[in-house]
Design a protein around this motif. Structure first.
Motif, PDB file in Angstrom:
ATOM      1  N   THR A 420       0.820  -1.223   0.000  1.00  0.00           N
ATOM      2  CA  THR A 420       0.000   0.000   0.000  1.00  0.00           C
ATOM      3  C   THR A 420       0.849   1.267   0.000  1.00  0.00           C
ATOM      4  O   THR A 420       0.349   2.333  -0.364  1.00  0.00           O
ATOM      5  CB  THR A 420      -0.913   0.015   1.236  1.00  0.00           C
ATOM      6  OG1 THR A 420      -0.100  -0.072   2.419  1.00  0.00           O
ATOM      7  CG2 THR A 420      -1.889  -1.152   1.200  1.00  0.00           C
ATOM      8  N   LYS A 421       2.079   1.148   0.398  1.00  0.00           N
ATOM      9  CA  LYS A 421       2.951   2.313   0.474  1.00  0.00           C
ATOM     10  C   LYS A 421       4.058   2.184  -0.563  1.00  0.00           C
ATOM     11  O   LYS A 421       4.853   1.254  -0.521  1.00  0.00           O
ATOM     12  CB  LYS A 421       3.555   2.457   1.875  1.00  0.00           C
ATOM     13  CG  LYS A 421       4.427   3.698   2.027  1.00  0.00           C
ATOM     14  CD  LYS A 421       4.976   3.812   3.443  1.00  0.00           C
ATOM     15  CE  LYS A 421       5.854   5.052   3.595  1.00  0.00           C
ATOM     16  NZ  LYS A 421       6.419   5.166   4.951  1.00  0.00           N
ATOM     17  N   TRP A 422       4.070   3.165  -1.493  1.00  0.00           N
ATOM     18  CA  TRP A 422       5.068   3.159  -2.561  1.00  0.00           C
ATOM     19  C   TRP A 422       6.127   4.222  -2.256  1.00  0.00           C
ATOM     20  O   TRP A 422       5.805   5.364  -2.001  1.00  0.00           O
ATOM     21  CB  TRP A 422       4.434   3.447  -3.915  1.00  0.00           C
ATOM     22  CG  TRP A 422       3.528   2.335  -4.375  1.00  0.00           C
ATOM     23  CD1 TRP A 422       2.217   2.189  -4.097  1.00  0.00           C
ATOM     24  CD2 TRP A 422       3.908   1.225  -5.173  1.00  0.00           C
ATOM     25  NE1 TRP A 422       1.727   1.047  -4.677  1.00  0.00           N
ATOM     26  CE2 TRP A 422       2.750   0.429  -5.360  1.00  0.00           C
ATOM     27  CE3 TRP A 422       5.096   0.808  -5.773  1.00  0.00           C
ATOM     28  CZ2 TRP A 422       2.764  -0.751  -6.098  1.00  0.00           C
ATOM     29  CZ3 TRP A 422       5.115  -0.362  -6.513  1.00  0.00           C
ATOM     30  CH2 TRP A 422       3.957  -1.135  -6.673  1.00  0.00           C
ATOM     31  N   ASN A 423       7.366   3.809  -2.283  1.00  0.00           N
ATOM     32  CA  ASN A 423       8.488   4.704  -2.033  1.00  0.00           C
ATOM     33  C   ASN A 423       9.296   4.891  -3.316  1.00  0.00           C
ATOM     34  O   ASN A 423       9.433   3.964  -4.128  1.00  0.00           O
ATOM     35  CB  ASN A 423       9.407   4.152  -0.937  1.00  0.00           C
ATOM     36  CG  ASN A 423       8.688   4.025   0.389  1.00  0.00           C
ATOM     37  OD1 ASN A 423       8.016   4.954   0.820  1.00  0.00           O
ATOM     38  ND2 ASN A 423       8.802   2.871   1.025  1.00  0.00           N
ATOM     39  N   VAL A 424       9.833   6.122  -3.482  1.00  0.00           N
ATOM     40  CA  VAL A 424      10.709   6.396  -4.635  1.00  0.00           C
ATOM     41  C   VAL A 424      12.105   5.889  -4.299  1.00  0.00           C
ATOM     42  O   VAL A 424      12.727   6.338  -3.335  1.00  0.00           O
ATOM     43  CB  VAL A 424      10.744   7.902  -4.960  1.00  0.00           C
ATOM     44  CG1 VAL A 424      11.743   8.186  -6.080  1.00  0.00           C
ATOM     45  CG2 VAL A 424       9.355   8.399  -5.353  1.00  0.00           C
ATOM     46  N   ILE A 425      12.571   4.950  -5.100  1.00  0.00           N
ATOM     47  CA  ILE A 425      13.891   4.374  -4.872  1.00  0.00           C
ATOM     48  C   ILE A 425      14.926   4.924  -5.840  1.00  0.00           C
ATOM     49  O   ILE A 425      16.131   4.813  -5.628  1.00  0.00           O
ATOM     50  CB  ILE A 425      13.827   2.828  -4.961  1.00  0.00           C
ATOM     51  CG1 ILE A 425      15.084   2.210  -4.366  1.00  0.00           C
ATOM     52  CG2 ILE A 425      13.628   2.386  -6.399  1.00  0.00           C
ATOM     53  CD1 ILE A 425      15.191   2.379  -2.873  1.00  0.00           C
ATOM     54  N   TYR A 426      14.430   5.553  -6.972  1.00  0.00           N
ATOM     55  CA  TYR A 426      15.343   6.072  -7.999  1.00  0.00           C
ATOM     56  C   TYR A 426      14.647   7.216  -8.711  1.00  0.00           C
ATOM     57  O   TYR A 426      13.480   7.099  -9.111  1.00  0.00           O
ATOM     58  CB  TYR A 426      15.700   4.964  -8.990  1.00  0.00           C
ATOM     59  CG  TYR A 426      16.525   5.409 -10.167  1.00  0.00           C
ATOM     60  CD1 TYR A 426      17.887   5.627 -10.058  1.00  0.00           C
ATOM     61  CD2 TYR A 426      15.933   5.594 -11.418  1.00  0.00           C
ATOM     62  CE1 TYR A 426      18.645   6.028 -11.157  1.00  0.00           C
ATOM     63  CE2 TYR A 426      16.683   5.988 -12.522  1.00  0.00           C
ATOM     64  CZ  TYR A 426      18.032   6.204 -12.382  1.00  0.00           C
ATOM     65  OH  TYR A 426      18.778   6.590 -13.468  1.00  0.00           O
ATOM     66  N   ASN A 427      15.360   8.353  -8.863  1.00  0.00           N
ATOM     67  CA  ASN A 427      14.817   9.530  -9.549  1.00  0.00           C
ATOM     68  C   ASN A 427      16.004  10.271 -10.157  1.00  0.00           C
ATOM     69  O   ASN A 427      16.763  10.920  -9.447  1.00  0.00           O
ATOM     70  CB  ASN A 427      14.052  10.424  -8.573  1.00  0.00           C
ATOM     71  CG  ASN A 427      13.367  11.584  -9.277  1.00  0.00           C
ATOM     72  OD1 ASN A 427      13.559  11.802 -10.460  1.00  0.00           O
ATOM     73  ND2 ASN A 427      12.566  12.334  -8.540  1.00  0.00           N
ATOM     74  N   SER A 428      16.146  10.189 -11.477  1.00  0.00           N
ATOM     75  CA  SER A 428      17.344  10.742 -12.088  1.00  0.00           C
ATOM     76  C   SER A 428      17.030  11.292 -13.475  1.00  0.00           C
ATOM     77  O   SER A 428      16.221  10.733 -14.218  1.00  0.00           O
ATOM     78  CB  SER A 428      18.440   9.679 -12.188  1.00  0.00           C
ATOM     79  OG  SER A 428      19.583  10.191 -12.853  1.00  0.00           O
ATOM     80  N   THR A 429      17.696  12.404 -13.791  1.00  0.00           N
ATOM     81  CA  THR A 429      17.603  12.977 -15.139  1.00  0.00           C
ATOM     82  C   THR A 429      18.674  12.386 -16.065  1.00  0.00           C
ATOM     83  O   THR A 429      18.688  12.701 -17.257  1.00  0.00           O
ATOM     84  CB  THR A 429      17.786  14.496 -15.075  1.00  0.00           C
ATOM     85  OG1 THR A 429      19.034  14.811 -14.445  1.00  0.00           O
ATOM     86  CG2 THR A 429      16.657  15.134 -14.280  1.00  0.00           C
ATOM     87  N   GLU A 430      19.580  11.595 -15.508  1.00  0.00           N
ATOM     88  CA  GLU A 430      20.524  10.863 -16.355  1.00  0.00           C
ATOM     89  C   GLU A 430      19.772   9.648 -16.888  1.00  0.00           C
ATOM     90  O   GLU A 430      19.403   8.753 -16.131  1.00  0.00           O
ATOM     91  CB  GLU A 430      21.754  10.448 -15.565  1.00  0.00           C
ATOM     92  CG  GLU A 430      22.561  11.645 -15.052  1.00  0.00           C
ATOM     93  CD  GLU A 430      23.805  11.212 -14.302  1.00  0.00           C
ATOM     94  OE1 GLU A 430      23.954   9.987 -14.087  1.00  0.00           O
ATOM     95  OE2 GLU A 430      24.610  12.074 -13.936  1.00  0.00           O
ATOM     96  N   LEU A 431      19.559   9.645 -18.160  1.00  0.00           N
ATOM     97  CA  LEU A 431      18.598   8.719 -18.756  1.00  0.00           C
ATOM     98  C   LEU A 431      19.211   7.330 -18.967  1.00  0.00           C
ATOM     99  O   LEU A 431      19.241   6.791 -20.084  1.00  0.00           O
ATOM    100  CB  LEU A 431      18.070   9.304 -20.066  1.00  0.00           C
ATOM    101  CG  LEU A 431      17.428  10.694 -19.939  1.00  0.00           C
ATOM    102  CD1 LEU A 431      16.984  11.206 -21.288  1.00  0.00           C
ATOM    103  CD2 LEU A 431      16.258  10.647 -18.963  1.00  0.00           C
ATOM    104  N   PHE A 432      19.697   6.739 -17.834  1.00  0.00           N
ATOM    105  CA  PHE A 432      20.166   5.354 -17.905  1.00  0.00           C
ATOM    106  C   PHE A 432      18.951   4.424 -17.989  1.00  0.00           C
ATOM    107  O   PHE A 432      17.827   4.782 -17.623  1.00  0.00           O
ATOM    108  CB  PHE A 432      21.008   5.005 -16.682  1.00  0.00           C
ATOM    109  CG  PHE A 432      22.231   5.868 -16.541  1.00  0.00           C
ATOM    110  CD1 PHE A 432      23.086   6.059 -17.621  1.00  0.00           C
ATOM    111  CD2 PHE A 432      22.527   6.495 -15.348  1.00  0.00           C
ATOM    112  CE1 PHE A 432      24.215   6.858 -17.499  1.00  0.00           C
ATOM    113  CE2 PHE A 432      23.649   7.288 -15.221  1.00  0.00           C
ATOM    114  CZ  PHE A 432      24.495   7.470 -16.303  1.00  0.00           C
ATOM    115  N   LEU A 433      19.186   3.195 -18.429  1.00  0.00           N
ATOM    116  CA  LEU A 433      18.100   2.221 -18.591  1.00  0.00           C
ATOM    117  C   LEU A 433      18.242   1.062 -17.621  1.00  0.00           C
ATOM    118  O   LEU A 433      17.687  -0.023 -17.857  1.00  0.00           O
ATOM    119  CB  LEU A 433      18.076   1.708 -20.049  1.00  0.00           C
ATOM    120  CG  LEU A 433      17.813   2.781 -21.118  1.00  0.00           C
ATOM    121  CD1 LEU A 433      17.895   2.180 -22.500  1.00  0.00           C
ATOM    122  CD2 LEU A 433      16.453   3.437 -20.894  1.00  0.00           C
TER     123      LEU A 433
END
Length: 605
Positions: A420-433
């Motif tokens: 039920t709880k979603w956490n952001v684990i990755y947020n980047s403008t470097e467009l790696f895949l």
């Protein structure tokens, strides 16, 4: 060659040889008529003549005369005089010349061949009354007295006068040579209004005028001035014309589609006079200037275009033409237009043209984009479990980005929180895949979602599932042992803080002996002695192994003592008895003793 004190003086120097010829003229030249003067050098003979008068000299050592420098007529510039001090040149010539020519050449047009002219009127003589003013017999007595200077006023402007001084006594008189002097010019009077003005274009006009009448002196220059009608009394532009033989001039620097008044100013060395009246003219329209490109408010499928009028319209704007990708899409007088049915985040070239009756001017070309949208679809990421605490995440770029991809975001949830709880684990403008998620819990099910974002927003994929490898539990809690009777315990415990997998069983150790092994979180132990001390420890197991929790101790409840209490009494005196006893065989708790005494007690009377 100089004319002074009635003598035509010729000084000639070739190499180191110096020759001089003096021709006496007296005042014969002062009759108001033209005089022809000829200076000639033939071999060693130098001669000078005027009309019937002639004089010559012979100089055997005279060399050939070669002229390789500018010829100065009427005077010598100050910077040149210092090189020819021996010639003793005086002030410049005051009078008129015409038909100047050299041997074997035609008459020289001084106005066309001269490289510079200082205070020279190239349009003819100014006056013909010199016969009156320079004849010696017509001279006027200006001063009689003993002073050595005199001030004379009331003279005519820009007029040549001859003066000489006669000194006399009882024995006779003596005269000086004639000295000529010219009065200064006057400021021009009655400068006429320009006679004709017509527009060459919106920025310049041609002005024609008549020569001012009654100007006493040499007109040094003309000045044309243009004033804005109903504007400040300051000229918008002006033009100085040094060639006073021309009575037509061009005035530039004007603004199209503007009303002006034009004046003429004539100047002598004494000053300038502007015409009292002006001639009105309206410049014609021209194509606009400073046309600014259109701007737009961007939407995903259309553009709201707008533009401002040109900073310099140069007339009345008759229409605007808007071009998109080289094709006109709008004609009209408006300043807004909506361009519809465009693709999302697509570049388009725009150019704006503004028109007057005289023509059109284009703005610079600009590239405008429709607005961005979130990506159309984002595939779920691919999860690879590397170990009990690490998951490797991979994903693909969206097929339809609908803009410029700005960033990727990974969201994670686990079954411990019921997803039920979603956490952001990755947020980047470097467009790696790809991205490696670390420090996870072993044996835990995780859901991972991918968000791809543009300037128009984010789209989120479906969740992908992965379960980390199990390991032995961590954080196994201590059990709670509670006794509600003297022979039993109720023991309970919680799940491990980090199960690190699926708990297959719980084991309960009492006094080091496994008394229960099940999936239950509690146990009932009985048949124990009252007030007996016991130790307890919980063991939690997954498929990868087991872990023990901390050891705790607890006692059963007390029960009534069993057995007898043997008592011993010893008389210590007439008033004291010492009582001793033995504990019962089974205390079954923490004992307290009560001593009962019966009989008579001594009391002081």
């Amino acid at each position: 060659i100089e004319l002074k004190s009635g003598i035509l003086n010729i000084l000639l120097k070739t190499g180191t040889v110096f020759t001089q010829v003096d021709l006496w003229l007296g005042l014969s030249y002062c009759d108001g008529k033209w005089k022809k003067v000829t200076v000639n050098k033939e071999g060693s003979v130098v001669s000078a003549s005027m009309d019937e008068l002639r004089e010559q000299t012979l100089e055997p050592h005279l060399q050939q005369l070669k002229v390789n420098s500018p010829i100065y007529i009427g005077g010598i510039p100050p910077e040149i005089q210092s090189f020819y001090k021996e010639l003793g040149p005086e002030q410049g010539f005051g009078g008129c010349m015409k038909d100047v020519k050299f041997t074997r050449d035609a008459v020289v047009n001084l106005a066309s061949v001269s490289s510079s002219a200082v205070r020279v009127n190239l349009d003819g003589c100014l006056s013909t009354d010199s016969a009156v003013n320079c004849r010696g017999n017509d001279s006027i007595l200006v001063y009689r007295g003993k002073e050595q200077s005199v001030y004379e006023n009331g003279l005519q402007p820009f007029t040549e006068y001859l003066y000489r001084v006669v000194a006399s006594n009882e024995g006779g008189s003596v005269s000086s040579v004639w000295t000529h002097v010219r009065t200064r010019e006057s400021v021009p009077q009655n400068v006429p209004t320009p006679s004709r003005v017509h527009s060459i274009n919106g920025y310049s006009i041609e002005v024609t005028w008549d020569k001012p009448a009654g100007v006493i002196g040499v007109i040094e220059k003309y000045i044309l001035k243009a004033y804005e009608e109903d504007g400040p009394n300051v000229p918008i532009t002006s033009a100085e014309l040094a060639d006073t033989t021309m009575l037509t001039g061009i005035l530039t620097g004007l603004h199209p589609f503007t009303n002006y008044t034009v004046t003429l100013t004539a100047c002598t060395l004494a000053g300038c006079t502007e015409s009292s009246h002006a001639l009105n003219i309206s410049t014609p329209q021209e194509a606009p200037e400073d046309v600014q490109p259109a701007t737009a408010i961007s939407f995903p499928t259309f553009l709201l275009m707008s533009w401002s009028p040109p900073k310099t319209p140069n007339g009345i704007i008759t229409q605007y033409i808007l071009y998109m990708n080289g094709v006109p899409i709008y004609f009209g007088n408006g300043t807004q237009y909506i361009v519809k049915d465009l693709a999302v985040f697509t570049p388009h070239q725009f150019l704006l043209s503004a028109c007057t009756l005289a023509g059109c001017t284009n703005s610079s070309q600009v590239t405008l984009f429709t607005a961005q949208l979130p990506p159309s679809h984002v595939d779920a990421p691919v999860l690879t479990v590397l170990d009990s605490r690490t998951i490797y995440v991979q994903w693909n770029e969206p097929i339809e980005v609908n803009g410029i991809l700005d960033r990727y975001i990974l969201y994670i949830a686990n079954n411990e929180q019921n997803f039920t709880k979603w956490n952001v684990i990755y947020n980047s403008t470097e467009l790696f895949l790809d991205f490696t998620i670390q420090q996870l819990f072993p044996g835990t099910e995780y859901l991972v979602k991918l968000a791809a974002c543009t300037g128009g927003g984010c789209s989120i994929s479906e969740a992908s599932t992965a379960v980390t490898d199990e390991s032995t539990p961590e954080g196994v809690p201590a059990p709670k042992a509670q006794s509600y009777s003297s022979d039993s315990f109720n023991i309970s415990w919680a799940k491990p803080e980090y199960p690190n997998g699926i708990i297959t069983s719980y084991g309960l150790y009492m006094d080091g002996v496994l008394i229960q092994n099940s999936s239950q979180l509690n146990c009932y132990a009985y048949g124990l002695a009252p007030w007996s001390l016991h130790s307890f420890r919980v063991q939690a197991c997954t498929a990868k192994g087991c872990a023990l929790g901390p050891l705790v101790e607890a006692r059963t409840m007390e029960a009534a003592p069993e057995g007898t209490v043997d008592t011993f009494a010893t008389v210590d005196g007439s008033k004291e008895v010492q009582i001793k006893w033995l504990a019962p065989d089974k205390p079954q708790g923490q004992l307290t003793y009560t001593v009962f005494v019966t009989g008579l007690f001594y009391a002081d009377q």
